[in-house]
Design a protein around this motif. Structure first.
Motif, short mmCIF file in Angstrom:
data_model
loop_
_atom_site.label_atom_id
_atom_site.label_comp_id
_atom_site.label_asym_id
_atom_site.label_seq_id
_atom_site.Cartn_x
_atom_site.Cartn_y
_atom_site.Cartn_z
N SER A 55 0.82 -1.21 0.00
CA SER A 55 0.00 0.00 0.00
C SER A 55 0.85 1.26 0.00
N LEU A 56 2.10 1.12 0.43
CA LEU A 56 3.03 2.27 0.47
C LEU A 56 3.84 2.39 -0.81
N GLY A 57 3.55 1.54 -1.80
CA GLY A 57 4.21 1.65 -3.10
C GLY A 57 5.36 0.70 -3.32
N ASP A 58 5.57 -0.26 -2.43
CA ASP A 58 6.65 -1.24 -2.57
C ASP A 58 6.27 -2.22 -3.68
N ILE A 79 -4.91 -1.77 -7.78
CA ILE A 79 -5.05 -0.95 -6.57
C ILE A 79 -3.72 -0.28 -6.22
N CYS A 80 -2.64 -1.03 -6.31
CA CYS A 80 -1.33 -0.50 -5.94
C CYS A 80 -0.84 0.58 -6.90
N GLN A 81 -1.28 0.52 -8.14
CA GLN A 81 -0.78 1.46 -9.15
C GLN A 81 -1.81 2.53 -9.53
N ALA A 82 -2.99 2.46 -8.93
CA ALA A 82 -4.06 3.40 -9.30
C ALA A 82 -3.78 4.81 -8.79
N ASN A 83 -4.38 5.75 -9.47
CA ASN A 83 -4.40 7.14 -8.99
C ASN A 83 -5.39 7.18 -7.83
N GLY A 84 -4.88 7.34 -6.62
CA GLY A 84 -5.71 7.25 -5.43
C GLY A 84 -6.85 8.23 -5.42
#
Length: 346
Positions: free
Chosen positions: A123-126, A150-155
């Motif tokens: 969730s922190l981009g790892d 989800i990990c790469q989406a524009n939040g």
């Protein structure tokens, strides 16, 4: 090797919770209409879904296409489990105010207590954590692609999408169904009343219409949530320390004013037991699990006839197949008298 049990400790079980809300129905409706392969198996006919889709505004249809492509209904359900939301406004406000790392963390699926740090890192981009989560969930039909998205989406865009699709479906479908809240509440109250008469495992089996859920390691709670839109299916999900069943509401909840409407499973059970051959089978299976050939030989009846009777017993959730043998679902049989008493005294 034989074991002499000298312990006084009872087998651990789980605690059961019951909740209901039209917000669950809203998210599940979004999931249903975007699941084309499953939609033909739902109780509501195909034309019902077609008419709904034709009535929706273009803006909502665009958001639903996005749900279908990215499975973002999963994120809605994950977010709804964070607290008991009073209404849609409180839910959307909660999404807006979540910090981005927490928002992404919640949207990612729970895949086990041992992988919570991995989930947090993803969730922190790892990227390595994300790929490891995808690898662990490779046997799931959509988790790997969903995790990557989800990990790469524009939040910020994802938040807007979830709020738009939830609000759009609520205003176009949920708010127009004036009886929905009362139906869900009726079913919830019915299950609460039965909870005092049954063990946790009996309640889960009765509520879900036959699912035998035994205690699992690291699962101390079972959450039961009534739903109408996905009938006749049960939907299972995993949360931290909790197994979730979104279970189909019963017929008598749909017509609460008619107190003579019996539970469909209650009818199926009595019909299944109202036959001499099937009662003989139940008695045989009470003694031990048997194969189709075993039952055929013991009753000296044709295999096709035996198979027909077993099919009826299975439909009534009185018998199941375990390791290629037929097994009696004792819990389902044990609660029959409680079900009948509950129906008679409603």
């Amino acid at each position: 090797m034989d074991v002499l049990n000298l312990t006084s400790r009872k087998r651990e079980t789980y605690q059961v919770q019951l909740k209901y809300s039209v917000l669950w129905e809203c998210a599940l409706g979004i999931a249903a209409i975007t699941n084309k392969p499953l939609i033909k198996t739902l109780e509501k006919p195909v034309y019902y879904w077609k008419e709904i889709k034709e009535s929706l505004p273009v803006k909502l249809l665009v958001e639903l296409d996005f749900v279908e492509n990215k499975n973002t209904w999963k994120a809605l359900l994950q977010l709804l489990h964070q607290r008991d939301f009073a209404d849609l406004r409180e839910f959307t406000k909660y999404i807006q105010e979540l910090s981005m790392p927490n928002f992404i963390f919640i949207c990612l699926p729970f895949i086990g207590n041992n992988y919570q740090e991995l989930r947090r890192n993803a969730s922190l981009g790892d990227q390595l954590a994300m790929k490891e989560m995808m690898k662990i969930t490779k046997d799931n039909s959509f988790f790997p692609r969903y995790i990557e998205f989800i990990c790469q989406a524009n939040g910020k865009r994802l938040k807007e999408h979830l709020i738009n699709v939830m609000t759009g479906w609520y205003e176009a479908v949920i708010i127009k169904d004036v009886e929905l809240h009362a139906i869900l509440q009726t079913d919830y109250e019915m299950k609460i009343e039965m909870a005092s008469k049954m063990s946790a495992e009996e309640l889960v089996e009765w509520t879900t219409g036959g699912i035998t859920y035994s205690p699992e390691l690291n699962v101390s709670n079972v959450l039961l949530i009534p739903q109408y839109i996905y009938r006749p299916w049960n939907i299972e999900a995993d949360l931290e320390d909790t197994k979730v069943f979104y279970f189909p509401i019963t017929n008598e909840s749909i017509s609460p004013s008619d107190r003579y409407t019996p539970n469909n499973l209650l009818v199926l059970k009595h019909k299944a037991l109202g036959d001499e051959v099937r009662l003989r089978m139940v008695k045989l299976l009470e003694e031990r699990d048997l194969s189709l050939q075993d039952i055929t030989e013991q009753l000296n009846i044709g295999k096709s006839t035996i198979h027909h009777h077993l099919k009826i017993l299975r439909a009534a959730k009185l018998v199941e197949i375990i390791d290629a043998k037929y097994s009696l679902k004792r819990n389902s049989l044990d609660v029959l008298s409680k079900e009948l008493e509950f129906y008679l005294n409603q």
